[in-house]
Design a protein around this motif. Structure first.
Motif, PDB file in Angstrom:
ATOM      1  N   LEU A  44       0.798  -1.219   0.000  1.00  0.00           N
ATOM      2  CA  LEU A  44       0.000   0.000   0.000  1.00  0.00           C
ATOM      3  C   LEU A  44       0.834   1.274   0.000  1.00  0.00           C
ATOM      4  O   LEU A  44       0.300   2.352  -0.228  1.00  0.00           O
ATOM      5  CB  LEU A  44      -0.960   0.006   1.196  1.00  0.00           C
ATOM      6  CG  LEU A  44      -2.166  -0.914   1.043  1.00  0.00           C
ATOM      7  CD1 LEU A  44      -3.025  -0.898   2.291  1.00  0.00           C
ATOM      8  CD2 LEU A  44      -3.001  -0.499  -0.160  1.00  0.00           C
ATOM      9  N   GLY A  45       2.126   1.153   0.237  1.00  0.00           N
ATOM     10  CA  GLY A  45       2.976   2.330   0.110  1.00  0.00           C
ATOM     11  C   GLY A  45       2.909   2.924  -1.291  1.00  0.00           C
ATOM     12  O   GLY A  45       3.085   4.135  -1.477  1.00  0.00           O
ATOM     13  N   ARG A  46       2.611   2.087  -2.274  1.00  0.00           N
ATOM     14  CA  ARG A  46       2.482   2.570  -3.652  1.00  0.00           C
ATOM     15  C   ARG A  46       1.281   3.480  -3.824  1.00  0.00           C
ATOM     16  O   ARG A  46       1.209   4.226  -4.795  1.00  0.00           O
ATOM     17  CB  ARG A  46       2.380   1.384  -4.609  1.00  0.00           C
ATOM     18  CG  ARG A  46       3.544   0.406  -4.512  1.00  0.00           C
ATOM     19  CD  ARG A  46       3.371  -0.816  -5.381  1.00  0.00           C
ATOM     20  NE  ARG A  46       2.042  -1.411  -5.325  1.00  0.00           N
ATOM     21  CZ  ARG A  46       1.793  -2.690  -5.586  1.00  0.00           C
ATOM     22  NH1 ARG A  46       2.782  -3.505  -5.912  1.00  0.00           N
ATOM     23  NH2 ARG A  46       0.552  -3.156  -5.540  1.00  0.00           N
ATOM     24  N   ALA A  47       0.300   3.425  -2.899  1.00  0.00           N
ATOM     25  CA  ALA A  47      -0.900   4.250  -3.019  1.00  0.00           C
ATOM     26  C   ALA A  47      -0.593   5.735  -2.863  1.00  0.00           C
ATOM     27  O   ALA A  47      -1.412   6.579  -3.228  1.00  0.00           O
ATOM     28  CB  ALA A  47      -1.943   3.825  -1.979  1.00  0.00           C
ATOM     29  N   PHE A  48       0.570   6.068  -2.316  1.00  0.00           N
ATOM     30  CA  PHE A  48       0.967   7.464  -2.164  1.00  0.00           C
ATOM     31  C   PHE A  48       1.651   8.002  -3.419  1.00  0.00           C
ATOM     32  O   PHE A  48       2.018   9.172  -3.469  1.00  0.00           O
ATOM     33  CB  PHE A  48       1.939   7.617  -0.988  1.00  0.00           C
ATOM     34  CG  PHE A  48       1.302   7.429   0.365  1.00  0.00           C
ATOM     35  CD1 PHE A  48       0.601   8.461   0.960  1.00  0.00           C
ATOM     36  CD2 PHE A  48       1.419   6.229   1.037  1.00  0.00           C
ATOM     37  CE1 PHE A  48       0.024   8.298   2.218  1.00  0.00           C
ATOM     38  CE2 PHE A  48       0.847   6.052   2.296  1.00  0.00           C
ATOM     39  CZ  PHE A  48       0.146   7.095   2.879  1.00  0.00           C
ATOM     40  N   LEU A  49       1.861   7.140  -4.423  1.00  0.00           N
ATOM     41  CA  LEU A  49       2.631   7.517  -5.611  1.00  0.00           C
ATOM     42  C   LEU A  49       1.767   7.449  -6.861  1.00  0.00           C
ATOM     43  O   LEU A  49       0.669   6.894  -6.860  1.00  0.00           O
ATOM     44  CB  LEU A  49       3.834   6.577  -5.758  1.00  0.00           C
ATOM     45  CG  LEU A  49       4.836   6.591  -4.611  1.00  0.00           C
ATOM     46  CD1 LEU A  49       5.814   5.437  -4.754  1.00  0.00           C
ATOM     47  CD2 LEU A  49       5.582   7.930  -4.567  1.00  0.00           C
ATOM     48  N   GLY A  50       2.302   8.008  -7.936  1.00  0.00           N
ATOM     49  CA  GLY A  50       1.638   7.950  -9.227  1.00  0.00           C
ATOM     50  C   GLY A  50       1.858   6.598  -9.895  1.00  0.00           C
ATOM     51  O   GLY A  50       2.462   5.687  -9.319  1.00  0.00           O
TER      52      GLY A  50
END
Length: 250
Positions: A165-171
């Motif tokens: 879910l850390g990817r949810a902060f990125l494009g």
């Protein structure tokens, strides 16, 4: 035996104490390298003038619909907009202490949201103002929202260890350095660039290379960074533990 229709026709809901249901939302995003939470300043009693998490009473809708509606109202986004659709929203927990709201017995179902980037919010509903506030600058909040925020932060920090879910902060495309900045901001810990890079690439399905690179090198020169996108993993194995957690495990 009475038919159910007869029972319901005679049922008196006022025989029990009234209970209301609300949703409260811990919305997190990263701005200028720091973890921020969306907060409102309450325009009405109770707690008029105090900061609080965005939220409101559930109407003729599901809990998830209520959370999405409140999020849209407080961020200035319209339901259905792509930016709102990119927000990861999950149920956090339910809060029901009898004295948590001075108006009446209110059960609140809290939600946790991760957002890659959202516009400057606009006040709506019972909010006088609304703003993104650095998590480290948050002081005392209205109701029991200090507890809700603390629970949301711990959930977010823990989920970054074992989910992607850390990817949810990125494009859609990002560098390992940008992903490391997300983890550092959410965890509140400095991370060794080389170790983090190695750990990320050792987790199957966490990220996959796009084959492209950034348009320019880093601030200090050097080669252009490789670009990655989300892989198909739903859990991280091995997990990416916070440095402080790694020390506890050893």
């Amino acid at each position: 035996m009475r038919a159910e229709s007869t029972f319901l026709a005679a049922y008196d809901p006022t025989a029990f104490p009234p209970v209301a249901v609300t949703v409260d939302i811990v919305v997190l995003t990263i701005r200028d390298g720091a973890l921020h939470v969306l907060l409102i300043e309450r325009a009405e009693h109770p707690y008029r003038g105090r900061l609080a998490l965005p939220g409101g009473f559930v109407q003729d809708e599901t809990l998830a619909e209520a959370a999405r509606r409140e999020l849209a109202e407080e961020t200035g986004l319209r339901p259905g907009e792509a930016a709102l659709a990119r927000v990861h929203l999950e149920q956090l927990r339910t809060y029901g202490d009898p004295g948590r709201d001075p108006r009446m017995r209110v059960m609140s179902v809290a939600y946790l949201g991760f957002a890659p980037s959202l516009p400057d919010p606009r006040a709506g509903g019972d909010a006088a103002t609304v703003a993104w506030v650095p998590v480290d600058d948050v002081l005392e909040l209205a109701f029991d929202h200090d507890i809700v925020l603390a629970d949301g932060l711990e959930r977010a920090r823990a989920k970054l260890e074992y989910t992607p879910l850390g990817r949810a902060f990125l494009g859609p495309e990002f560098t390992i350095g940008e992903l490391r900045a997300v983890y550092a901001a959410v965890w509140g810990e400095q991370l060794h660039p080389g170790n983090f890079h190695r750990k990320v690439l050792s987790v199957p399905g966490f990220v996959e290379s796009t084959g492209g690179t950034t348009s320019r090198g880093g601030e200090r020169g050097g080669p252009r960074a490789r670009l990655y996108r989300a892989g198909d993993a739903t859990l991280l194995h091995p997990a990416l533990l916070r440095p402080t957690r790694e020390e506890q495990v050893r």
